[in-house]
Design a protein around this motif. Structure first.
Motif, short mmCIF file in Angstrom:
data_model
loop_
_atom_site.label_atom_id
_atom_site.label_comp_id
_atom_site.label_asym_id
_atom_site.label_seq_id
_atom_site.Cartn_x
_atom_site.Cartn_y
_atom_site.Cartn_z
N GLU A 127 48.23 40.99 43.16
CA GLU A 127 46.83 41.34 43.70
C GLU A 127 46.69 42.75 43.66
O GLU A 127 47.30 43.74 44.45
CB GLU A 127 46.53 40.85 45.13
CG GLU A 127 45.11 41.00 45.77
CD GLU A 127 45.02 40.67 47.29
OE1 GLU A 127 44.10 41.34 47.75
OE2 GLU A 127 45.89 39.99 47.54
N PHE A 128 45.61 43.22 42.58
CA PHE A 128 45.49 44.44 42.60
C PHE A 128 44.01 44.90 43.12
O PHE A 128 43.11 43.99 43.18
CB PHE A 128 45.50 45.09 40.87
CG PHE A 128 46.82 44.96 40.54
CD1 PHE A 128 47.80 45.82 40.55
CD2 PHE A 128 47.32 43.78 39.85
CE1 PHE A 128 48.91 45.69 39.96
CE2 PHE A 128 48.69 43.54 39.29
CZ PHE A 128 49.43 44.61 39.30
N ASN A 129 43.94 46.46 43.27
CA ASN A 129 42.56 46.68 43.84
C ASN A 129 41.47 46.61 42.63
O ASN A 129 40.20 46.30 42.97
CB ASN A 129 42.64 48.26 44.40
CG ASN A 129 43.05 49.17 43.35
OD1 ASN A 129 43.52 48.86 42.12
ND2 ASN A 129 42.71 50.47 43.43
N PHE A 130 41.78 46.76 41.58
CA PHE A 130 40.67 46.53 40.44
C PHE A 130 40.38 45.30 40.23
O PHE A 130 39.37 44.80 39.39
CB PHE A 130 41.07 47.46 39.15
CG PHE A 130 42.41 47.08 38.68
CD1 PHE A 130 42.34 45.77 37.58
CD2 PHE A 130 43.46 47.59 38.89
CE1 PHE A 130 43.54 45.46 37.16
CE2 PHE A 130 44.86 47.23 38.38
CZ PHE A 130 44.78 46.10 37.63
N SER A 131 41.02 44.20 40.66
CA SER A 131 40.87 42.82 40.29
C SER A 131 39.40 42.36 40.95
O SER A 131 38.61 41.55 40.32
CB SER A 131 41.93 41.77 41.02
OG SER A 131 43.18 42.26 40.62
N SER A 132 39.10 42.99 41.88
CA SER A 132 37.70 42.63 42.72
C SER A 132 36.73 43.83 42.46
O SER A 132 35.75 43.51 43.11
CB SER A 132 37.94 42.36 44.19
OG SER A 132 38.51 43.50 44.75
N LEU A 133 36.80 44.70 41.55
CA LEU A 133 36.01 45.83 41.19
C LEU A 133 34.57 45.13 40.59
O LEU A 133 33.29 45.48 41.23
CB LEU A 133 36.45 46.56 39.98
CG LEU A 133 35.52 47.74 39.76
CD1 LEU A 133 35.18 48.68 41.05
CD2 LEU A 133 36.36 48.59 38.63
N PHE A 134 34.58 44.40 39.67
CA PHE A 134 33.29 43.83 39.16
C PHE A 134 33.12 42.38 39.82
O PHE A 134 33.75 41.57 39.65
CB PHE A 134 33.42 43.77 37.53
CG PHE A 134 33.23 45.09 37.30
CD1 PHE A 134 32.30 46.03 37.08
CD2 PHE A 134 34.53 45.45 36.45
CE1 PHE A 134 32.15 47.15 36.63
CE2 PHE A 134 34.55 46.98 36.10
CZ PHE A 134 33.54 47.71 36.02
N ALA A 135 31.56 41.99 40.05
CA ALA A 135 31.34 40.88 40.51
C ALA A 135 31.48 39.84 39.49
O ALA A 135 31.17 39.94 38.38
CB ALA A 135 30.02 40.77 41.14
N THR A 136 32.06 38.55 39.88
CA THR A 136 32.09 37.57 38.74
C THR A 136 31.58 36.32 39.33
O THR A 136 31.29 36.07 40.52
CB THR A 136 33.71 37.25 38.59
OG1 THR A 136 34.11 36.75 39.60
CG2 THR A 136 34.26 38.38 37.93
N SER A 137 30.93 35.42 38.63
CA SER A 137 30.12 34.25 38.85
C SER A 137 30.96 33.10 38.75
O SER A 137 31.70 33.04 37.61
CB SER A 137 28.62 34.08 38.33
OG SER A 137 28.91 33.98 36.93
N SER A 138 31.24 32.49 39.69
CA SER A 138 32.18 31.05 39.60
C SER A 138 31.17 30.07 39.14
O SER A 138 30.22 29.81 39.64
CB SER A 138 32.71 30.86 40.98
OG SER A 138 31.90 30.52 41.62
N GLY A 139 31.51 29.21 38.16
CA GLY A 139 30.71 28.10 37.66
C GLY A 139 31.16 26.81 38.53
O GLY A 139 31.77 25.97 37.96
N GLY A 140 30.66 26.80 39.64
CA GLY A 140 30.73 25.62 40.47
C GLY A 140 29.82 24.35 40.02
O GLY A 140 29.16 24.53 39.10
N GLU A 141 29.84 23.44 40.55
CA GLU A 141 28.76 22.18 40.45
C GLU A 141 27.53 22.62 40.50
O GLU A 141 26.72 22.36 39.54
CB GLU A 141 29.24 21.07 41.33
CG GLU A 141 30.38 20.33 41.15
CD GLU A 141 30.57 19.19 41.79
OE1 GLU A 141 31.37 18.09 41.81
OE2 GLU A 141 29.60 19.02 42.95
N GLY A 142 27.21 23.32 41.48
CA GLY A 142 25.62 23.72 41.58
C GLY A 142 25.19 24.90 40.74
O GLY A 142 24.23 25.35 40.71
N ALA A 143 26.17 25.62 40.13
CA ALA A 143 25.85 26.89 39.58
C ALA A 143 25.25 26.40 38.12
O ALA A 143 25.66 25.62 37.29
CB ALA A 143 27.07 27.67 39.10
#
Length: 183
Positions: A127-143
């Motif tokens: 787990e690195f600090n830069f892993s959560s730098l940019f927002a990612t969108s998860s492709g769930g069922e409702g997405a």
């Protein structure tokens, strides 16, 4: 014919006319101040990059150069100093127009120094600090996903960096512990 005995500056019509003429100059002066320009830049960069950005000491020169004392890309899921992943010091962004908000393009970027801070969690391996730098969108069922045409090319302006500093270390809760620095 009745004479108006009021002096020129006390006539209501003249006051309104002068206020209308001076209003654009006052607004331009206020918009180019750091306390107004920094939040505007933060919201523009957040929209472009998708990550939290803090801007300190922004000023706009009359020749179209935007000077920023410090620009920091911040990971929102990380606490403490390890969240400041990329820090740019004394950045100068040259725009094609004197007033950058009127559809101007970026001609070049010059940065005195960039500090890149990389940290791994001491409790969770990988787990690195830069892993959560940019927002990612998860492709769930409702997405819903929008497929765009990726045929266009993106050209970046020339970027000049005088110094690149890479700091490595580990994060323990909100505490940043530095292992090494490479310049």
């Amino acid at each position: 014919m009745e004479m108006n005995n009021k002096p020129f500056w006390q006539r209501r019509r003249n006051q309104i006319f002068i206020a209308i003429v001076l209003l654009p100059f006052v607004l331009l002066f206020v918009v180019t101040r750091s306390f107004v320009l920094a939040p505007i830049l933060e919201s523009i960069l957040y929209g472009e990059l998708g990550t939290k950005v803090t801007v300190h000491g922004a000023s706009l020169d009359w020749d179209g150069v935007l000077a920023i004392d410090e620009l920091v890309l911040v990971a929102e899921d990380v606490q403490g100093p390890a969240s400041n992943i990329v820090t740019m010091h004394n950045a100068k962004i040259e725009c094609s127009s004197s007033f950058m908000f009127l559809d101007s393009s970026i001609e070049g970027i010059e940065v005195d120094s960039i500090t890149l801070r990389l940290a791994e969690s001491s409790t969770t391996a990988g787990e690195f600090n830069f892993s959560s730098l940019f927002a990612t969108s998860s492709g769930g069922e409702g997405a819903s996903t929008v497929e765009g045409d990726m045929t266009g090319t993106v050209t970046f302006p020339p970027v000049v960096v005088d110094e690149l500093i890479v700091e490595t270390g580990y994060m323990e809760g909100g505490t940043w512990n530095e292992d090494s620095t490479v310049v």
